[in-house]
Design an enzyme around this catalytic site. Structure first.
Site, short mmCIF file in Angstrom:
data_model
loop_
_atom_site.label_atom_id
_atom_site.label_comp_id
_atom_site.label_asym_id
_atom_site.label_seq_id
_atom_site.Cartn_x
_atom_site.Cartn_y
_atom_site.Cartn_z
N TYR A 1 28.93 -2.93 -32.39
CA TYR A 1 27.75 -3.25 -33.21
C TYR A 1 27.72 -4.74 -33.53
O TYR A 1 26.73 -5.43 -33.27
CB TYR A 1 27.77 -2.41 -34.49
CG TYR A 1 26.53 -2.61 -35.32
CD1 TYR A 1 25.29 -2.16 -34.87
CD2 TYR A 1 26.58 -3.27 -36.55
CE1 TYR A 1 24.14 -2.36 -35.62
CE2 TYR A 1 25.45 -3.47 -37.31
CZ TYR A 1 24.23 -3.01 -36.85
OH TYR A 1 23.10 -3.22 -37.60
N LYS B 1 25.07 -7.42 -31.81
CA LYS B 1 24.07 -8.17 -32.58
C LYS B 1 24.27 -9.68 -32.39
O LYS B 1 23.31 -10.44 -32.34
CB LYS B 1 24.18 -7.81 -34.06
CG LYS B 1 23.69 -6.42 -34.39
CD LYS B 1 22.17 -6.33 -34.36
CE LYS B 1 21.69 -5.04 -34.99
NZ LYS B 1 20.22 -4.93 -35.04
N GLN C 1 36.30 -2.97 -52.40
CA GLN C 1 35.46 -3.75 -51.47
C GLN C 1 34.05 -3.86 -52.03
O GLN C 1 33.61 -2.98 -52.77
CB GLN C 1 35.47 -3.13 -50.06
CG GLN C 1 34.73 -1.82 -49.88
CD GLN C 1 35.62 -0.61 -50.13
OE1 GLN C 1 36.49 -0.63 -50.97
NE2 GLN C 1 35.38 0.49 -49.42
N1 UDP Z 1 31.97 3.82 -47.97
C1 UDP Z 1 32.65 4.67 -48.85
N2 UDP Z 1 32.31 6.00 -48.84
C2 UDP Z 1 31.37 6.53 -48.02
C3 UDP Z 1 30.68 5.66 -47.14
C4 UDP Z 1 31.02 4.31 -47.13
O1 UDP Z 1 33.52 4.24 -49.61
O2 UDP Z 1 31.12 7.76 -48.10
C5 UDP Z 1 32.30 2.39 -48.00
C6 UDP Z 1 32.61 1.76 -46.64
O3 UDP Z 1 33.97 1.88 -46.31
C7 UDP Z 1 32.18 0.32 -46.88
C8 UDP Z 1 31.03 0.43 -47.87
O4 UDP Z 1 31.15 1.70 -48.47
O5 UDP Z 1 33.24 -0.39 -47.49
C9 UDP Z 1 29.66 0.30 -47.22
O6 UDP Z 1 29.60 1.20 -46.13
P1 UDP Z 1 28.28 1.38 -45.27
O7 UDP Z 1 28.64 2.19 -44.06
O8 UDP Z 1 27.16 1.88 -46.11
O9 UDP Z 1 27.86 -0.10 -44.84
P2 UDP Z 1 28.68 -1.28 -44.09
O10 UDP Z 1 30.14 -0.97 -44.07
O11 UDP Z 1 28.10 -1.31 -42.72
O12 UDP Z 1 28.40 -2.47 -44.91
#
Ligand code: UDP
Length: 224
Positions: free
Chosen positions: A46, A50, A110
């Protein structure tokens, strides 16, 4: 798509992403930052896909004077998200509404900065209306940063859910922090997000409440 845009002389938007910054060493992220992406990790297809798309857009701009607009979109949420796509806002809301455990990956420290969908659309429309000299890349996102734990607590409290928060392993290469610097969007687009997280969550929760009232959606999500 770039070839088609060239042939019909169209202006073309690339919906790029904050993922081009990878797990950033610069905080908040400005467009000048080149990023910190693992080229062979599980989320690389991904991120690198991009990044490569941005490269091709700028090659077409240099070689063919194609009118490009590159937006780097940060975490976006709102009504009509897919309840099952695994993203954090939809996961937490659906889990809380169903009284299921809230799954925090890692320790929840995070961070992400969540932009309401209407604000994003407004930013993209303003970008498309700019003169040809504005190519981007330009960050479109909400600079208000939250930890994932804060997001979980907020959603549980707003819904009044009895869900408990459980920990699951942090996916490999999950970015530690993410926050857009939107100075460029402010300057070039006179844009900044207007929707606070809480306000956007109220609308998103209401959307999912209606969705889960439908038998078919509920059955899929609860595997009844
Ligand atoms: N995350 C989490 N629980 C979930 C889904 C995601 O703790 O059920 C965490 C994930 O590990 C990340 C953050 O939330 O640190 C954002 O995840 P998302 O997939 O929404 O977006 P991205 O990682 O692409 O920013």
């Amino acid at each position: 798509m770039l070839g088609l845009a060239k042939r019909v002389k169209a202006k073309i938007l690339q919906a790029s992403t904050s993922e081009v910054y990878g797990d950033p060493n610069v905080h908040p992220q400005t467009e000048a930052y080149w990023g910190n992406v693992n080229p062979i990790g599980p989320r690389s297809c991904y991120d690198e896909g991009k990044r490569c798309a941005e490269t091709l857009f700028f090659d077409y701009w240099r070689q063919h004077k194609l009118r490009i607009k590159v937006a780097r979109i940060f975490n976006t949420y709102g009504p009509r998200m897919h309840p099952n796509d695994g993203r954090v806002v939809s996961n937490f809301i659906v889990q809380a509404l169903l009284g299921q455990d809230i799954t925090i990956y890692g320790d929840g420290s995070q961070t992400r900065s969540f932009c309401y969908v209407d604000d994003l659309i407004d930013g993209l429309m303003r970008l498309m209306a700019t003169g040809d000299q504005v190519t981007g890349p330009i960050n479109i996102g909400n600079p208000h940063e939250f930890t994932i734990l804060q997001l979980a607590s907020m959603i549980v409290e707003m819904i009044g859910a009895r869900s408990k928060i459980v920990r699951q392993p942090l996916p490999e290469n999950d970015p530690r922090q993410r926050q857009p610097d939107i100075s460029l969007a402010k300057e070039k687009l006179s844009w900044e997000p207007r929707t606070q997280l809480k306000e956007g969550l109220v609308r998103t929760i209401s959307y999912f409440e209606k969705l889960l009232a439908e038998d078919s959606a509920r059955k899929i999500l609860t595997r009844e």
